[in-house]
Design an enzyme around this catalytic site. Structure first.
Site, PDB file in Angstrom:
ATOM      1  N   GLN A   1       1.350  13.834  39.006  1.00 46.03           N
ATOM      2  CA  GLN A   1       1.673  12.770  39.948  1.00 46.03           C
ATOM      3  C   GLN A   1       0.602  12.717  41.047  1.00 46.03           C
ATOM      4  O   GLN A   1      -0.542  12.997  40.761  1.00 46.03           O
ATOM      5  CB  GLN A   1       3.084  12.936  40.540  1.00 46.03           C
ATOM      6  CG  GLN A   1       4.202  12.714  39.527  1.00 46.03           C
ATOM      7  CD  GLN A   1       4.436  13.912  38.626  1.00 46.03           C
ATOM      8  OE1 GLN A   1       4.536  15.032  39.095  1.00 46.03           O
ATOM      9  NE2 GLN A   1       4.528  13.691  37.338  1.00 46.03           N
TER      10      GLN A   1
ATOM     11  N   GLY B   1      -6.411   9.392  37.083  1.00 45.77           N
ATOM     12  CA  GLY B   1      -7.422   9.794  36.087  1.00 45.77           C
ATOM     13  C   GLY B   1      -7.598  11.297  36.068  1.00 45.77           C
ATOM     14  O   GLY B   1      -8.671  11.808  35.746  1.00 45.77           O
ATOM     15  N   LYS B   2      -6.514  12.012  36.396  1.00 46.99           N
ATOM     16  CA  LYS B   2      -6.587  13.485  36.415  1.00 46.99           C
ATOM     17  C   LYS B   2      -6.901  14.031  35.030  1.00 46.99           C
ATOM     18  O   LYS B   2      -7.601  15.028  34.902  1.00 46.99           O
ATOM     19  CB  LYS B   2      -5.268  14.088  36.931  1.00 46.99           C
ATOM     20  CG  LYS B   2      -5.024  13.826  38.391  1.00 46.99           C
ATOM     21  CD  LYS B   2      -3.739  14.441  38.873  1.00 46.99           C
ATOM     22  CE  LYS B   2      -2.507  13.770  38.309  1.00 46.99           C
ATOM     23  NZ  LYS B   2      -2.264  12.391  38.760  1.00 46.99           N
TER      24      LYS B   2
ATOM     25  N   ASP C   1      -1.616   8.693  38.438  1.00 51.34           N
ATOM     26  CA  ASP C   1      -2.431   7.875  37.528  1.00 51.34           C
ATOM     27  C   ASP C   1      -3.868   7.698  38.015  1.00 51.34           C
ATOM     28  O   ASP C   1      -4.501   6.686  37.736  1.00 51.34           O
ATOM     29  CB  ASP C   1      -1.797   6.485  37.301  1.00 51.34           C
ATOM     30  CG  ASP C   1      -0.348   6.592  36.892  1.00 51.34           C
ATOM     31  OD1 ASP C   1      -0.051   7.456  36.065  1.00 51.34           O
ATOM     32  OD2 ASP C   1       0.478   5.820  37.412  1.00 51.34           O
TER      33      ASP C   1
ATOM     34  N   GLY D   1       1.691  11.614  32.633  1.00 45.23           N
ATOM     35  CA  GLY D   1       1.086  11.149  31.391  1.00 45.23           C
ATOM     36  C   GLY D   1      -0.410  11.206  31.584  1.00 45.23           C
ATOM     37  O   GLY D   1      -0.963  10.417  32.339  1.00 45.23           O
ATOM     38  N   HIS D   2      -1.061  12.179  30.982  1.00 47.07           N
ATOM     39  CA  HIS D   2      -2.491  12.350  31.205  1.00 47.07           C
ATOM     40  C   HIS D   2      -3.258  11.875  29.983  1.00 47.07           C
ATOM     41  O   HIS D   2      -3.075  12.385  28.883  1.00 47.07           O
ATOM     42  CB  HIS D   2      -2.802  13.813  31.531  1.00 47.07           C
ATOM     43  CG  HIS D   2      -2.204  14.252  32.839  1.00 47.07           C
ATOM     44  ND1 HIS D   2      -2.070  15.548  33.217  1.00 47.07           N
ATOM     45  CD2 HIS D   2      -1.710  13.520  33.861  1.00 47.07           C
ATOM     46  CE1 HIS D   2      -1.512  15.597  34.421  1.00 47.07           C
ATOM     47  NE2 HIS D   2      -1.286  14.382  34.821  1.00 47.07           N
ATOM     48  N   THR D   3      -4.084  10.860  30.198  1.00 45.32           N
ATOM     49  CA  THR D   3      -4.785  10.241  29.080  1.00 45.32           C
ATOM     50  C   THR D   3      -6.175  10.858  28.919  1.00 45.32           C
ATOM     51  O   THR D   3      -6.934  10.929  29.875  1.00 45.32           O
ATOM     52  CB  THR D   3      -4.919   8.724  29.340  1.00 45.32           C
ATOM     53  OG1 THR D   3      -3.615   8.215  29.630  1.00 45.32           O
ATOM     54  CG2 THR D   3      -5.504   7.990  28.150  1.00 45.32           C
TER      55      THR D   3
HETATM   56  P1  IMP Z   1      10.244  10.630  38.632  1.00 49.24           P
HETATM   57  O1  IMP Z   1       9.107  11.583  38.847  1.00 49.24           O
HETATM   58  O2  IMP Z   1      10.453  10.266  37.192  1.00 49.24           O
HETATM   59  O3  IMP Z   1      11.475  11.097  39.323  1.00 49.24           O
HETATM   60  O4  IMP Z   1       9.845   9.250  39.366  1.00 49.24           O
HETATM   61  C1  IMP Z   1       9.754   9.134  40.775  1.00 49.24           C
HETATM   62  C2  IMP Z   1       8.622   8.178  41.164  1.00 49.24           C
HETATM   63  O5  IMP Z   1       7.376   8.780  40.831  1.00 49.24           O
HETATM   64  C3  IMP Z   1       8.649   6.825  40.437  1.00 49.24           C
HETATM   65  O6  IMP Z   1       8.144   5.831  41.312  1.00 49.24           O
HETATM   66  C4  IMP Z   1       7.679   7.039  39.282  1.00 49.24           C
HETATM   67  O7  IMP Z   1       7.130   5.832  38.832  1.00 49.24           O
HETATM   68  C5  IMP Z   1       6.635   7.920  39.956  1.00 49.24           C
HETATM   69  N1  IMP Z   1       5.935   8.802  39.018  1.00 49.24           N
HETATM   70  C6  IMP Z   1       6.374   9.939  38.445  1.00 49.24           C
HETATM   71  N2  IMP Z   1       5.438  10.483  37.660  1.00 49.24           N
HETATM   72  C7  IMP Z   1       4.359   9.696  37.760  1.00 49.24           C
HETATM   73  C8  IMP Z   1       3.048   9.763  37.204  1.00 49.24           C
HETATM   74  O8  IMP Z   1       2.663  10.695  36.471  1.00 49.24           O
HETATM   75  N3  IMP Z   1       2.217   8.737  37.538  1.00 49.24           N
HETATM   76  C9  IMP Z   1       2.594   7.734  38.378  1.00 49.24           C
HETATM   77  N4  IMP Z   1       3.792   7.645  38.930  1.00 49.24           N
HETATM   78  C10 IMP Z   1       4.669   8.612  38.618  1.00 49.24           C
END
Ligand code: IMP
Length: 426
Positions: free
Chosen positions: A220, A15-16, A13, A40-42
């Site tokens: 991520q 801001g990519k 998150d 989730g890229h905004t």
């Molecule tokens: P998963 O990727 O759904 O398995 O989640 C594993 C961990 O990574 C959790 O703490 C999620 O909240 C975090 N996470 C996964 N994708 C994102 C992302 O795009 N942004 C922020 N946190 C993420």
């Protein structure tokens, strides 16, 4: 002609979406290499907000080829919905998107399994998109890949084999009718995606060989990396720059530049240690100012002070050439700003987070305090337009992490950016 990797340098998150969208203006190809719809890229354009989960953030640039690489886990139904939403806005013309035949497929049973685990004690607070279980299937060599969607017999065989085990884990037998429907839906999605499926690694290699500008878009963040993050509170893929090589099929010698994205502060969604986390009203104020709610799950994000020690780890494991600093505008008017310069643990001073989550949870951050600023920064287009205290904040950060700033974002819109260095300059 350079090949550039953009990675999250914190817990996601950062801001990519905005940075990739900006850089994509000069890219011939934008490539996702890991993760799936947990991202989730905004993108904000002309006041309109678009959130992509699977489709790369280069989607606003029709000239750029968009690629979903081998290392991803793709829910074909989510992908089709996203493609349809993009097309409703006049985006994503035929031929722009290429989906790797080698990428793994997320099927409903991955989400069922994850829901059971996340409802149990010891849950880590995942996005519940089936990401972890899909990577488990892959590592167990039972995964369904995108190339299997068009082979009915093989698809059924794999699904039945997986369900045999997963139905025991979720504590319910899946009725034959439901299995048939699941297979039919997956096969139909495969058929709809068929014109977009191909050999992604070869295509990316061809683009690099032809001297095109290729942008790898990380998902991520570094501290969520399966190997180098705050294990076990991590995602299941390699989120770091090296993941671009393994997740696409290009060698490390092909990468010219790596830029890490960091917010001017820190956030984290889900469980796990977060040494600089703020509490109470202070956290609420930053969350409101930064609109820190998950783009995928809507969950409120935990907020904290900027952690230069964690950024040092990001510089090291990604080989960062520089930082793109985002959301600097959110830091305005918040009084003095703290920056974590290291941690104290059992009497020792650490300059990077320890590798063990339990130790990181016990580590006490050591802060330096910097003057805040009141002046508006959203209009700034050059560093000199920023209030002096904001400039000091930036140079202190450069000194603490040892790499220069490449970009500073002062608002959500494309124009609200200070571009310091061009990642595609030769
Ligand atoms: P998963 O990727 O759904 O398995 O989640 C594993 C961990 O990574 C959790 O703490 C999620 O909240 C975090 N996470 C996964 N994708 C994102 C992302 O795009 N942004 C922020 N946190 C993420």
């Amino acid at each position: 002609m350079p090949v550039v990797v953009v990675v999250g340098a914190q817990w996601g998150d950062e801001g990519k979406g905005k940075v990739v969208d900006l850089y994509a203006e000069r890219a011939d190809m934008v490539v996702r290499y890991g993760g799936g719809a947990n991202a989730g890229h905004t993108l904000v354009i002309g006041g309109q907000k678009i959130v992509t989960h699977l489709v790369p953030s280069g989607v606003l640039h029709p000239r750029a080829r968009l690629v979903l690489g081998d290392g991803m886990v793709v829910d074909p139904i989510t992908l089709l919905e996203e493609i349809a939403a993009c097309r409703e806005r006049g985006l994503l013309p035929d031929g722009q998107l290429l989906v790797s035949a080698r990428a793994h497929v997320i099927l409903p049973y991955h989400r069922w399994l994850e829901a059971v685990r996340e409802d149990q004690k010891g849950a880590i607070g995942t996005t519940r998109r089936g990401i972890g279980p899909a990577y488990e299937s892959k590592a167990a060599r039972r995964g369904v890949r995108v190339c299997d969607l068009g082979r009915r017999g093989r698809l059924r065989e794999l699904v039945e084999q997986n369900l045999d085990e997963i139905s025991r884990l979720i504590g319910r037998a899946v009725p034959a009718g439901e299995v048939d429907r699941l297979i039919a839906d997956a096969a139909a999605a495969g058929e709809a995606l068929a014109p977009m499926i191909g050999d992604a690694g070869r295509e990316v290699d061809r683009a690099i060989a032809a001297g095109q500008n290729v942008l790898f878009e990380g998902a991520q963040g570094t501290l969520l990396d399966i190997d180098h993050g705050t294990y076990p509170f991590v995602t299941s893929s390699s989120t770091i720059a090296g993941g671009a090589c393994t997740g696409v099929g290009v060698g490390p010698t092909r990468i010219d530049r790596v830029i890490g994205i960091s917010k001017a502060y820190c956030t984290r969604v889900g469980g796990g240690p977060f040494p600089t986390e703020m509490q109470g009203e202070e956290a609420e104020a930053w969350r409101a100012a930064g609109q820190e709610f998950g783009a995928t799950t809507g969950r409120p994000r935990r907020c904290g002070w900027l952690d230069a020690a964690a950024l040092r780890l990001a510089v090291r494991v990604n080989g960062l050439d520089g930082i793109a600093l985002t959301k600097l505008d959110v830091a305005r008017g918040r009084g003095p700003l703290k920056v974590c310069v290291g941690y104290r643990l059992d009497g020792a001073l650490l300059d990077e987070p320890p590798g063990d989550a339990e130790e990181l949870a016990r580590a006490e951050p050591e802060y330096m305090e910097l003057e805040g600023w009141q002046g508006e920064s959203r209009e700034a287009r050059r560093i000199d337009d920023l209030p002096p205290a904001a400039r000091t904040y930036i140079s202190a950060l450069e000194r603490l992490v040892g790499v220069p700033m490449w970009l500073v974002s002062v608002g959500a819109e494309r124009a609200e950016t200070i571009l310091l260095r061009d990642p595609f300059a030769g």
